[in-house]
Motif scaffolding. Structure first.
Motif, PDB file in Angstrom:
ATOM      1  N   PHE A 257       0.835  -1.211   0.000  1.00  0.00           N
ATOM      2  CA  PHE A 257       0.000   0.000   0.000  1.00  0.00           C
ATOM      3  C   PHE A 257       0.867   1.257   0.000  1.00  0.00           C
ATOM      4  O   PHE A 257       0.638   2.190  -0.787  1.00  0.00           O
ATOM      5  CB  PHE A 257      -0.925  -0.007   1.228  1.00  0.00           C
ATOM      6  N   LEU A 258       1.879   1.284   0.858  1.00  0.00           N
ATOM      7  CA  LEU A 258       2.741   2.469   0.958  1.00  0.00           C
ATOM      8  C   LEU A 258       3.595   2.633  -0.306  1.00  0.00           C
ATOM      9  O   LEU A 258       3.807   3.761  -0.787  1.00  0.00           O
ATOM     10  CB  LEU A 258       3.636   2.392   2.202  1.00  0.00           C
ATOM     11  N   ALA A 259       4.068   1.525  -0.849  1.00  0.00           N
ATOM     12  CA  ALA A 259       4.869   1.591  -2.080  1.00  0.00           C
ATOM     13  C   ALA A 259       4.009   2.142  -3.219  1.00  0.00           C
ATOM     14  O   ALA A 259       4.464   2.981  -4.016  1.00  0.00           O
ATOM     15  CB  ALA A 259       5.416   0.216  -2.436  1.00  0.00           C
ATOM     16  N   ASN A 260       2.758   1.715  -3.287  1.00  0.00           N
ATOM     17  CA  ASN A 260       1.871   2.216  -4.336  1.00  0.00           C
ATOM     18  C   ASN A 260       1.566   3.697  -4.135  1.00  0.00           C
ATOM     19  O   ASN A 260       1.522   4.475  -5.094  1.00  0.00           O
ATOM     20  CB  ASN A 260       0.567   1.408  -4.359  1.00  0.00           C
ATOM     21  N   PHE A 261       1.389   4.105  -2.873  1.00  0.00           N
ATOM     22  CA  PHE A 261       1.154   5.530  -2.580  1.00  0.00           C
ATOM     23  C   PHE A 261       2.311   6.370  -3.124  1.00  0.00           C
ATOM     24  O   PHE A 261       2.108   7.403  -3.767  1.00  0.00           O
ATOM     25  CB  PHE A 261       1.005   5.716  -1.057  1.00  0.00           C
ATOM     26  N   MET A 262       3.537   5.915  -2.893  1.00  0.00           N
ATOM     27  CA  MET A 262       4.702   6.690  -3.341  1.00  0.00           C
ATOM     28  C   MET A 262       4.864   6.635  -4.867  1.00  0.00           C
ATOM     29  O   MET A 262       5.309   7.609  -5.488  1.00  0.00           O
ATOM     30  CB  MET A 262       5.973   6.207  -2.642  1.00  0.00           C
ATOM     31  N   LYS A 263       4.500   5.513  -5.458  1.00  0.00           N
ATOM     32  CA  LYS A 263       4.543   5.421  -6.925  1.00  0.00           C
ATOM     33  C   LYS A 263       3.539   6.416  -7.530  1.00  0.00           C
ATOM     34  O   LYS A 263       3.848   7.144  -8.473  1.00  0.00           O
ATOM     35  CB  LYS A 263       4.211   3.984  -7.364  1.00  0.00           C
ATOM     36  N   GLU A 264       2.351   6.460  -6.954  1.00  0.00           N
ATOM     37  CA  GLU A 264       1.327   7.400  -7.441  1.00  0.00           C
ATOM     38  C   GLU A 264       1.774   8.846  -7.213  1.00  0.00           C
ATOM     39  O   GLU A 264       1.502   9.720  -8.038  1.00  0.00           O
ATOM     40  CB  GLU A 264      -0.007   7.153  -6.722  1.00  0.00           C
ATOM     41  N   PHE A 265       2.446   9.084  -6.098  1.00  0.00           N
ATOM     42  CA  PHE A 265       2.939  10.444  -5.814  1.00  0.00           C
ATOM     43  C   PHE A 265       3.978  10.850  -6.855  1.00  0.00           C
ATOM     44  O   PHE A 265       3.965  11.972  -7.372  1.00  0.00           O
ATOM     45  CB  PHE A 265       3.503  10.523  -4.394  1.00  0.00           C
ATOM     46  N   ARG A 266       4.848   9.925  -7.189  1.00  0.00           N
ATOM     47  CA  ARG A 266       5.858  10.214  -8.216  1.00  0.00           C
ATOM     48  C   ARG A 266       5.173  10.607  -9.535  1.00  0.00           C
ATOM     49  O   ARG A 266       5.568  11.562 -10.206  1.00  0.00           O
ATOM     50  CB  ARG A 266       6.754   8.999  -8.428  1.00  0.00           C
ATOM     51  N   GLU A 267       4.131   9.859  -9.896  1.00  0.00           N
ATOM     52  CA  GLU A 267       3.429  10.155 -11.156  1.00  0.00           C
ATOM     53  C   GLU A 267       2.721  11.506 -11.068  1.00  0.00           C
ATOM     54  O   GLU A 267       2.673  12.264 -12.035  1.00  0.00           O
ATOM     55  CB  GLU A 267       2.458   9.017 -11.504  1.00  0.00           C
ATOM     56  N   HIS A 268       2.191  11.789  -9.893  1.00  0.00           N
ATOM     57  CA  HIS A 268       1.532  13.082  -9.681  1.00  0.00           C
ATOM     58  C   HIS A 268       2.542  14.228  -9.843  1.00  0.00           C
ATOM     59  O   HIS A 268       2.264  15.230 -10.512  1.00  0.00           O
ATOM     60  CB  HIS A 268       0.911  13.106  -8.277  1.00  0.00           C
ATOM     61  N   ILE A 269       3.715  14.065  -9.250  1.00  0.00           N
ATOM     62  CA  ILE A 269       4.758  15.104  -9.365  1.00  0.00           C
ATOM     63  C   ILE A 269       5.098  15.336 -10.840  1.00  0.00           C
ATOM     64  O   ILE A 269       5.175  16.471 -11.314  1.00  0.00           O
ATOM     65  CB  ILE A 269       6.035  14.702  -8.580  1.00  0.00           C
ATOM     66  N   GLN A 270       5.282  14.232 -11.549  1.00  0.00           N
ATOM     67  CA  GLN A 270       5.647  14.337 -12.966  1.00  0.00           C
ATOM     68  C   GLN A 270       4.561  15.084 -13.755  1.00  0.00           C
ATOM     69  O   GLN A 270       4.865  15.952 -14.573  1.00  0.00           O
ATOM     70  CB  GLN A 270       5.843  12.929 -13.528  1.00  0.00           C
ATOM     71  N   ARG A 271       3.307  14.761 -13.459  1.00  0.00           N
ATOM     72  CA  ARG A 271       2.197  15.427 -14.159  1.00  0.00           C
ATOM     73  C   ARG A 271       2.173  16.925 -13.841  1.00  0.00           C
ATOM     74  O   ARG A 271       2.016  17.758 -14.726  1.00  0.00           O
ATOM     75  CB  ARG A 271       0.855  14.797 -13.766  1.00  0.00           C
ATOM     76  N   VAL A 272       2.329  17.253 -12.559  1.00  0.00           N
ATOM     77  CA  VAL A 272       2.278  18.668 -12.165  1.00  0.00           C
ATOM     78  C   VAL A 272       3.426  19.437 -12.824  1.00  0.00           C
ATOM     79  O   VAL A 272       3.230  20.529 -13.371  1.00  0.00           O
ATOM     80  CB  VAL A 272       2.334  18.826 -10.623  1.00  0.00           C
ATOM     81  N   LEU A 273       4.614  18.848 -12.817  1.00  0.00           N
ATOM     82  CA  LEU A 273       5.772  19.555 -13.389  1.00  0.00           C
ATOM     83  C   LEU A 273       5.659  19.710 -14.900  1.00  0.00           C
ATOM     84  O   LEU A 273       6.242  20.634 -15.479  1.00  0.00           O
ATOM     85  CB  LEU A 273       7.069  18.824 -13.025  1.00  0.00           C
ATOM     86  N   THR A 274       4.907  18.819 -15.529  1.00  0.00           N
ATOM     87  CA  THR A 274       4.727  18.923 -16.983  1.00  0.00           C
ATOM     88  C   THR A 274       4.015  20.218 -17.350  1.00  0.00           C
ATOM     89  O   THR A 274       4.371  20.888 -18.318  1.00  0.00           O
ATOM     90  CB  THR A 274       3.914  17.718 -17.497  1.00  0.00           C
ATOM     91  N   VAL A 275       3.018  20.575 -16.564  1.00  0.00           N
ATOM     92  CA  VAL A 275       2.267  21.801 -16.875  1.00  0.00           C
ATOM     93  C   VAL A 275       2.725  23.007 -16.051  1.00  0.00           C
ATOM     94  O   VAL A 275       2.486  24.145 -16.428  1.00  0.00           O
ATOM     95  CB  VAL A 275       0.744  21.599 -16.696  1.00  0.00           C
ATOM     96  N   LEU A 276       3.352  22.743 -14.918  1.00  0.00           N
ATOM     97  CA  LEU A 276       3.796  23.831 -14.034  1.00  0.00           C
ATOM     98  C   LEU A 276       5.258  23.636 -13.668  1.00  0.00           C
ATOM     99  O   LEU A 276       5.595  23.295 -12.520  1.00  0.00           O
ATOM    100  CB  LEU A 276       2.946  23.841 -12.752  1.00  0.00           C
ATOM    101  N   PRO A 277       6.175  23.799 -14.643  1.00  0.00           N
ATOM    102  CA  PRO A 277       7.598  23.571 -14.318  1.00  0.00           C
ATOM    103  C   PRO A 277       8.086  24.525 -13.244  1.00  0.00           C
ATOM    104  O   PRO A 277       7.632  25.671 -13.184  1.00  0.00           O
ATOM    105  CB  PRO A 277       8.315  23.814 -15.645  1.00  0.00           C
ATOM    106  N   ARG A 278       8.991  24.034 -12.384  1.00  0.00           N
ATOM    107  CA  ARG A 278       9.569  24.885 -11.329  1.00  0.00           C
ATOM    108  C   ARG A 278      10.647  25.751 -11.954  1.00  0.00           C
ATOM    109  O   ARG A 278      11.377  25.300 -12.833  1.00  0.00           O
ATOM    110  CB  ARG A 278      10.185  24.021 -10.218  1.00  0.00           C
ATOM    111  N   ALA A 279      10.737  26.976 -11.464  1.00  0.00           N
ATOM    112  CA  ALA A 279      11.720  27.911 -12.046  1.00  0.00           C
ATOM    113  C   ALA A 279      13.139  27.431 -11.756  1.00  0.00           C
ATOM    114  O   ALA A 279      13.397  26.806 -10.759  1.00  0.00           O
ATOM    115  CB  ALA A 279      11.520  29.276 -11.454  1.00  0.00           C
TER     116      ALA A 279
END
Ligand SMILES: Cc1cc2nc3c(=O)[nH]c(=O)nc-3n(C[C@H](O)[C@H](O)[C@H](O)COP(=O)(O)O)c2cc1C
Length: 189
Positions: free
Chosen positions: A167-189
């Motif tokens: 469960f925890l490993a999947n939570f972190m895998k999903e978080f990684r994918e979420h980060i990637q998605r957010v950075l795709t549209v909102l890159p950090r300066a």
């Protein structure tokens, strides 16, 4: 391999925090391209707008630590059906001065552990409301309410039970994918 920098907040100041144990487990089980740095909250004074004109060094360092991250992870206990005051205080510091909100458009996730059956669910709802106002880009699913039973997670973060590990490993895998998605549209300066 390029990595994503994740700053994490442990919402507890307790020397025997079960949420710190949970943070260790999450780091162990996370995808290898996530790089973790704790952003401590215990050295901050109580926030006042009087500081806005001239933030003290520890508050500047706190905001700089967040600015250097691609995402933030909150691992928090529930205190009286909300989040601990120390964590709320830290968020208030990061959100100010007005116009310099450190959480604006930042990828974020929330998790927490308690010995009780609802595993910080109410605190997490409270935290989500705060982060929503702060315009953080929260992962909304999966949710993770961890009921900490004796021996479930060792002090070094080793998880004793397969279901929780997965469960925890999947939570972190999903978080990684979420980060990637957010950075795709909102890159950090
Ligand atoms: C001031 C205070 C308030 C608490 N309120 C709650 C609560 O609302 N819900 C809950 O599940 N546990 C509550 N607890 C128990 C905590 O879940 C428990 O102490 C837990 O170990 C705290 O996390 P930590 O070990 O990471 O500090 C409370 C504990 C304290 C000290």
């Amino acid at each position: 391999m390029s990595t994503y920098k994740v700053g994490y907040f442990v919402g507890s100041l307790s020397s025997t925090s079960i949420n710190r144990q949970l943070s260790k487990a999450l780091i162990k089980l996370a995808p290898p391209d996530l790089e973790f740095t704790e952003i401590p909250i215990g050295n901050l004074a109580l926030y006042s707008p009087d500081f806005d004109a001239d933030y003290p060094p520890e508050a500047r360092a706190f905001k700089e630590a967040i600015a250097s991250c691609d995402a933030v992870l909150f691992i928090t206990p529930e205190y009286n059906r909300s989040i601990p005051g120390a964590l709320k205080n830290a968020i208030d510091w990061a959100s100010r001065p007005w116009g310099q909100n450190s959480f604006d458009h930042l990828a974020a996730a929330v998790i927490g552990a308690s010995p009780g059956g609802i595993g910080t669910a109410v605190a997490q709802q409270s935290l989500r409301a705060v982060l929503s106002f702060c315009n953080a880009r929260q992962m909304t699913s999966p949710e993770a309410y961890i009921t900490m039973t004796p021996g479930l997670i060792a002090e070094d973060g080793e998880v004793s039970d397969t279901t929780t590990t997965e469960f925890l490993a999947n939570f972190m895998k999903e978080f990684r994918e979420h980060i990637q998605r957010v950075l795709t549209v909102l890159p950090r300066a």
